[in-house]
Design an enzyme around this catalytic site. Sequence first.
Site, PDB file in Angstrom:
ATOM      1  CB  THR A  93      -7.523  -1.698   9.710  1.00 55.80           C
ATOM      2  OG1 THR A  93      -6.409  -1.043   9.548  1.00 55.80           O
ATOM      3  CG2 THR A  93      -8.084  -2.250   8.514  1.00 55.80           C
ATOM      4  CE  LYS A  96      -5.798   3.932   1.989  1.00 60.27           C
ATOM      5  NZ  LYS A  96      -4.955   5.047   2.154  1.00 60.27           N
ATOM      6  CD  GLU A 126      -1.905   7.479   9.182  1.00 62.84           C
ATOM      7  OE1 GLU A 126      -1.374   8.383   8.145  1.00 62.84           O
ATOM      8  OE2 GLU A 126      -3.007   6.612   9.008  1.00 62.84           O
ATOM      9  CB  CYS A 171      -1.028   0.057   1.182  1.00 66.40           C
ATOM     10  SG  CYS A 171      -1.763  -1.465   1.105  1.00 66.40           S
ATOM     11  CG  HIS A 208      -2.239   4.226   5.013  1.00 69.01           C
ATOM     12  ND1 HIS A 208      -2.096   4.307   3.947  1.00 69.01           N
ATOM     13  CD2 HIS A 208      -2.401   3.131   5.392  1.00 69.01           C
ATOM     14  CE1 HIS A 208      -2.140   2.899   3.380  1.00 69.01           C
ATOM     15  NE2 HIS A 208      -2.474   2.158   4.551  1.00 69.01           N
ATOM     16  CG  HIS A 244      -6.412   0.461   1.095  1.00 73.41           C
ATOM     17  ND1 HIS A 244      -5.578   0.950   0.466  1.00 73.41           N
ATOM     18  CD2 HIS A 244      -5.996  -0.043   2.279  1.00 73.41           C
ATOM     19  CE1 HIS A 244      -4.505   1.150   1.076  1.00 73.41           C
ATOM     20  NE2 HIS A 244      -4.639   0.287   2.037  1.00 73.41           N
ATOM     21  CG  PHE A 274      -0.085  -5.782   4.049  1.00 79.66           C
ATOM     22  CD1 PHE A 274      -0.666  -5.039   4.872  1.00 79.66           C
ATOM     23  CD2 PHE A 274      -1.048  -6.725   3.607  1.00 79.66           C
ATOM     24  CE1 PHE A 274      -2.031  -5.203   5.530  1.00 79.66           C
ATOM     25  CE2 PHE A 274      -2.279  -6.955   4.096  1.00 79.66           C
ATOM     26  CZ  PHE A 274      -2.751  -6.179   4.922  1.00 79.66           C
ATOM     27  CB  THR A 320      -0.363  -8.149   7.779  1.00 72.96           C
ATOM     28  OG1 THR A 320      -0.458  -8.994   8.976  1.00 72.96           O
ATOM     29  CG2 THR A 320      -0.211  -9.067   6.247  1.00 72.96           C
TER      30      THR A 320
END
Length: 414
Positions: free
Chosen positions: A308, A336, A315, A164, A304, A341, A402, A271
């Site tokens: 999740t 997003k 972040e 990403c 970003h 995404h 990831f 991940t």
Amino acid sequence: MNKRRVVITGLGCITSLSESADELFDALVAGKSGISTIESFDTSDYPVKIGGEIREFDVGNYVDHREGKRMDRFTQFAVASADQAVKQSGIDIAKEDPHRIGCILGTGIGGIKEIEDQHVRLINKGPKKVSPFCVPRLMGNAASGNIAIRYGIKGPNISVASACASGSHAVGEAYSNILTGRSDIMITGGSEAALTPLGLASFCALKSLSTRNDQPQAASRPFDKDRGGFVLSEGAAVVILEEYEHARKRGADILAELVGYSATDDAYHITAPLPGGDGAAKAMELAMADAGINLEQVDYINAHGTGTELNDIAESQAIRDIFGEHAYSLKVSSIKSCMGHLLGASGAVELLATVKTITNSVIPPTINLENVEEKCDPKMDFVPLQAKEVNVKYALSNSLGFGGHNACLVIGKI
């Protein structure tokens, strides 16, 4: 020797919200969502039935149909976005030294649709029926290669694959190419078309996607306490980077300046992000140092912000750690929430949106953000629900991928 300056003179994109940079930004500012029920394949057996799907895209609007059929969908998106960006920039490439122009494109996954289609042919019809165009379509460097061929550019041509963070890494490396004097113009960005049966199934298996199938447009909820994962999307964005004096001499319309870049890695998990966000924090710190600005000069961060739990918390913690009290003065938002995404294309699309934020003095909102997760800190301004008019002089665009990949770009008003 004075540091060469790198400016942005062209923008192009293909997304679920629009097929142009201007229309995309208008949709983001209006808080529109590009998330819908997937129609391109049967999702009956999938726990996730929604995505940022691009419909009615016709590559024939950009290239000859026969040529377009020899490209995977992710390459088609990239070529179309490059076409828009080159046209906006006004560069007459035929009059430039082709060895002074390069192309660096990012993709996290590449031609997965081609892999799926040809595997079905292999199983059902045997190896002799696999297309001779299989490899040229599926390879990750097909996008950058096709763009170079189309425009006859002979400078550095590279494909970046860092999940990403791919799009941001591609832009950052293209920026570095101009800084060091190897190129004067770079076509750069990212493209992804992983909203396929295997692509969706793979992310479903990771349990990283939102299952809010009955409310597609409310499914992507970065920093919200009721988030349930990210929404898988497809698309591309391409920008034209140019050495400042080169752009000025030809009378280009300079949109913004790319003033800093940094890349780090968490070295933690394949991940999951590093808890606390130290890797992301270091990327922001180094990018601002590269730009020669202090943290108080930053007005906005295009986060970003995937939606999740692990990413949102890491972040936001990274932002607080680096910016201290200024974290409560600057604005942070995630587009997003509107687009989902785009994996390897996300950083490029978000850079494009950040450039438009600076030129329009409007920050797109984080839609669906109704209740900020406590661990993300409700005192921070995540620009919930509605856009805000702000004069943005410097902005950061973050990408976290990831593999622990972190990238940060610093964009300045020209």
